[in-house]
Design a protein around this motif. Structure first.
Motif, mmCIF file in Angstrom:
data_model
loop_
_atom_site.group_PDB
_atom_site.id
_atom_site.type_symbol
_atom_site.label_atom_id
_atom_site.label_comp_id
_atom_site.label_asym_id
_atom_site.label_seq_id
_atom_site.Cartn_x
_atom_site.Cartn_y
_atom_site.Cartn_z
ATOM 1 N N HIS A 157 0.825 -1.216 0.000
ATOM 2 C CA HIS A 157 0.000 0.000 0.000
ATOM 3 C C HIS A 157 0.860 1.267 0.000
ATOM 4 O O HIS A 157 0.673 2.145 -0.815
ATOM 5 N N VAL A 186 -2.415 -7.260 1.356
ATOM 6 C CA VAL A 186 -1.842 -5.920 1.272
ATOM 7 C C VAL A 186 -0.878 -5.683 2.433
ATOM 8 O O VAL A 186 -1.224 -5.929 3.592
ATOM 9 N N THR A 188 0.533 -2.903 4.518
ATOM 10 C CA THR A 188 0.492 -1.481 4.863
ATOM 11 C C THR A 188 1.294 -1.261 6.148
ATOM 12 O O THR A 188 0.873 -0.586 7.082
ATOM 13 N N TYR A 197 -6.568 4.017 5.241
ATOM 14 C CA TYR A 197 -6.565 2.591 4.947
ATOM 15 C C TYR A 197 -7.870 1.978 5.444
ATOM 16 O O TYR A 197 -8.307 2.271 6.561
ATOM 17 N N HIS A 199 -9.575 -1.756 5.603
ATOM 18 C CA HIS A 199 -9.501 -3.207 5.351
ATOM 19 C C HIS A 199 -10.830 -3.759 4.833
ATOM 20 O O HIS A 199 -10.861 -4.427 3.798
ATOM 21 N N VAL A 204 -10.061 -6.158 1.421
ATOM 22 C CA VAL A 204 -8.752 -6.794 1.567
ATOM 23 C C VAL A 204 -8.928 -8.080 2.381
ATOM 24 O O VAL A 204 -9.691 -8.115 3.343
ATOM 25 N N THR A 207 -4.423 -8.042 5.655
ATOM 26 C CA THR A 207 -3.608 -6.833 5.732
ATOM 27 C C THR A 207 -2.452 -7.099 6.680
ATOM 28 O O THR A 207 -2.644 -7.587 7.790
ATOM 29 N N SER A 209 0.712 -5.464 8.778
ATOM 30 C CA SER A 209 1.252 -4.182 9.237
ATOM 31 C C SER A 209 2.251 -4.385 10.376
ATOM 32 O O SER A 209 2.499 -5.520 10.788
#
Ligand SMILES: *Cc1c(COP(=O)(O)O)cnc(C)c1O
Length: 413
Positions: A157, A186, A188, A197, A199, A204, A207, A209
Motif C-alpha cells: 500500500h 496488502v 500497509t 486505509y 480493510h 482486503v 492486511t 502491518s
C-alpha cells in the motif's frame, strides 16, 4: 546501555521512514512493570488493544498481533492461506514488494512478479519504482488465468522504499472485474495510522502491518487483519505453520489472551498510541501527514531536485524520496548529514542504492521538527557541493504558514 564516547546534545533527528520517533507518553507507558500474561489485568489490556486495532484497520474482523517484525507478519499472511506450490501474483513497486516476493519464493510458492512497463530517465535502473500498482495490468493477467490457478494478489500500500502509495480499492475492483477468486493481500506496514486505509471497505483479505511506523511504537510487533474469506482459506491451506497459525490465536484472543507470552510492554505502548490516535481522530491524523508531505515536497521542488514518486496522484503522505543529482552518492551525503547534524535520513534501498535518500514525515513530529530536518538536508547538500535551485526550508515555511494544521477531534468537539 550503549556507551559512546560522546553523544551530541539535544534530540537525535530520527527522520527515517520507520522506526519513527516514539512519543514520550508511549515510552513512559512501556516502562511500567510487566504483568502476568494469564492474569485478569492482562485480559482487559488484550481486549482493549484488539478492539482499538480494529478501529485503525477499519475492520470488524480479527486482527492478530505477533511478537515479530513486519517480515514475520508477511510470512504469517502466506503460510496461513497458501499451500506448497501455490501461484501468487506480486506487483513490484519497490524494494519491500520485492522482499515480500522473495519471501514467498523461499516458502515454496510459485511467485510471479509483475512490474510497470516503461522507461524512466531519472531512475533507469528501476523505472517501476516511481509509480504505484497498475490495477489494469493485474486485471488483464487475472482474466488470462482461465484455470484460476492464481491464489493470491499481493501488493504494498505504501512503498516505504520509494514514497509511492498504491490504490488498493482499484486493485480490489480489478480482481472483481476479472471475476477472479484470488485473495487480496496488502502490506500497509508503513501506511497504517498515517495514510487512509480501509480493510473491510476495500475488500482486503489479509492486511499486514507493523508497529514502528505510523503507530509510533518501537519495532517488535506486527499484525495480520483477516477477512472471513481468508479465515476460510486457512482451513484448507497446507503450508507448514505453527507459531504463526491463526486458529489458536483467534480463539484465545476472544478473551484478550495469547497462546504464548505476548510482548506485554509493547502492548502497553500500543494501548497508549491507540488512545492518542482516537483522541486526534483518524481523518485528522491522515490530514496531518498529508500536510507535512506537501510541505516537504515544496522544499524538494524549491531545491530543484526530482521527487521519486512520478505520479502526483499517489504521493506518499508518510515519506518523500529525493533523487540526488547524477554523480552524487546519496549515501555519502546522508553520512555527512548524520555526522554534522545528528540527523538520520532513509537510505536508497536495493536498485536505487546511492541514487536517492528518503525523508520520513511520520510518528511523533511537528512542523518545526520537519523544518529542522529540511534545514539539515539543505545545509548538508550545500556542504556536499550540490548546487540547489533555491531554499527548500523557505518554501516549506511558506507552506506550513499558509496551510493551517487540522484540528484534533478532541479540540474540535
Ligand atoms: C518496514 C517495512 C517492512 C519490513 O518490516 P520489518 O519490521 O523491518 O520486518 C515491510 N514492508 C514495508 C512497506 C515496510 O515499510
Amino acid at each position: 546501555m550503549l556507551t559512546l564516547d560522546f553523544h551530541p546534545t539535544g534530540r537525535h533527528f530520527l527522520q527515517i521512514p520507520g522506526p519513527s520517533p516514539v512519543p514520550d507518553r508511549v515510552l513512559r507507558a512501556m516502562s511500567l512493570p510487566t504483568i502476568d500474561h494469564r492474569g485478569p489485568e492482562f485480559g482487559a489490556l488484550g481486549r482493549k488493544v484488539l478492539a482499538g486495532l480494529r478501529e485503525v484497520f477499519r475492520t470488524q474482523h480479527p486482527v492478530i498481533v505477533y511478537p515479530a517484525s513486519g517480515t514475520g507478519a508477511w510470512e504469517a499472511a502466506l503460510v496461513n492461506t497458501m499451500s506448497p506450490g501455490d501461484h501468487v501474483l506480486m506487483f513490484e513497486t519497490g524494494h519491500f514488494a520485492s522482499l515480500w516476493a522473495k519471501l514467498a519464493q523461499r516458502l515454496g510458492l510459485k511467485t510471479e512478479v509483475m512490474a510497470w512497463q516503461g522507461a524512466d530517465e531519472q531512475l533507469p535502473a528501476a523505472p517501476g519504482w516511481r509509480r504505484g500498482v497498475d490495477a489494469a495490468l493485474i486485471e488483464r493477467r487475472l482474466r488470462e488465468d482461465a484455470a484460476r490457478g492464481i491464489k493470491a494478489v499481493c501488493v504494498v500500500h505504501n512503498e516505504t522504499s520509494t514514497g509511492v502509495t498504491s490504490d488498493i480499492a482499484a486493485v480490489r475492483r480489478a480482481i472483481d472485474a476479472a471475476g477472479h477468486p484470488a485473495l487480496l493481500m496488502v502490506d500497509t506496514i508503513s501506511g497504517l495510522a498515517s495514510a487512509d486505509y480501509r480493510h473491510d471497505e476495500w475488500g482486503v483479505d489479509v492486511t499486514v502491518s507493523g508497529s514502528q511506523k505510523g503507530l509510533m511504537l518501537p519495532p517488535g510487533i506486527s499484525f495480520n487483519a483477516i477477512s472471513p474469506k481468508a479465515l476460510e482459506a486457512a482451513k484448507a491451506a497446507t503450508l507448514p505453520r505453527s507459531y504463526f497459525a491463526w486458529d489458536e490465536i483467534v480463539a484465545m484472543n476472544k478473551d484478550g489472551y495469547w497462546p504464548y507470552t505476548p510482548n506485554t510492554n509493547l502492548l502497553y505502548g500500543l494501548s497508549e498510541a491507540l488512545e492518542m490516535l482516537a483522541a486526534e481522530g483518524l481523518p485528522q491524523v491522515f490530514a496531518r501527514h498529508q500536510r507535512w508531505a506537501a510541505g516537504v515536497r515544496a522544499a524538494v521542488r524549491a531545491w530543484g531536485l526530482p521527487i521519486q514518486c512520478a505520479d502526483p496522484a499517489v504521493y506518499s503522505p508518510v515519506l518523500t524520496g529525493v533523487i540526488t543529482p547524477p554523480g552524487v552518492d546519496a549515501d555519502a551525503l546522508r553520512r555527512l548529514i548524520h555526522e554534522r547534524f545528528d540527523l538520520s535520513l532513509g537510505t536508497g534501498l536495493g536498485k536505487v542504492k546511492g541514487r536517492m535518500f528518503r525523508i520520513g514525515h511520520l510518528g511523533d513530529s511537528n512542523d518545526l521538527t520537519l523544518l529542522a530536518t529540511l534545514a539539515g538536508c539543505e545545509m548538508g547538500m550545500k556542504l556536499f557541493g550540490i548546487a540547489l535551485a533555491g531554499s527548500g526550508v523557505a518554501a516549506a515555511m511558506d507552506h506550513f504558514a499558509s496551510h493551517a494544521a487540522p484540528k484534533p477531534l478532541q479540540q474540535a468537539a
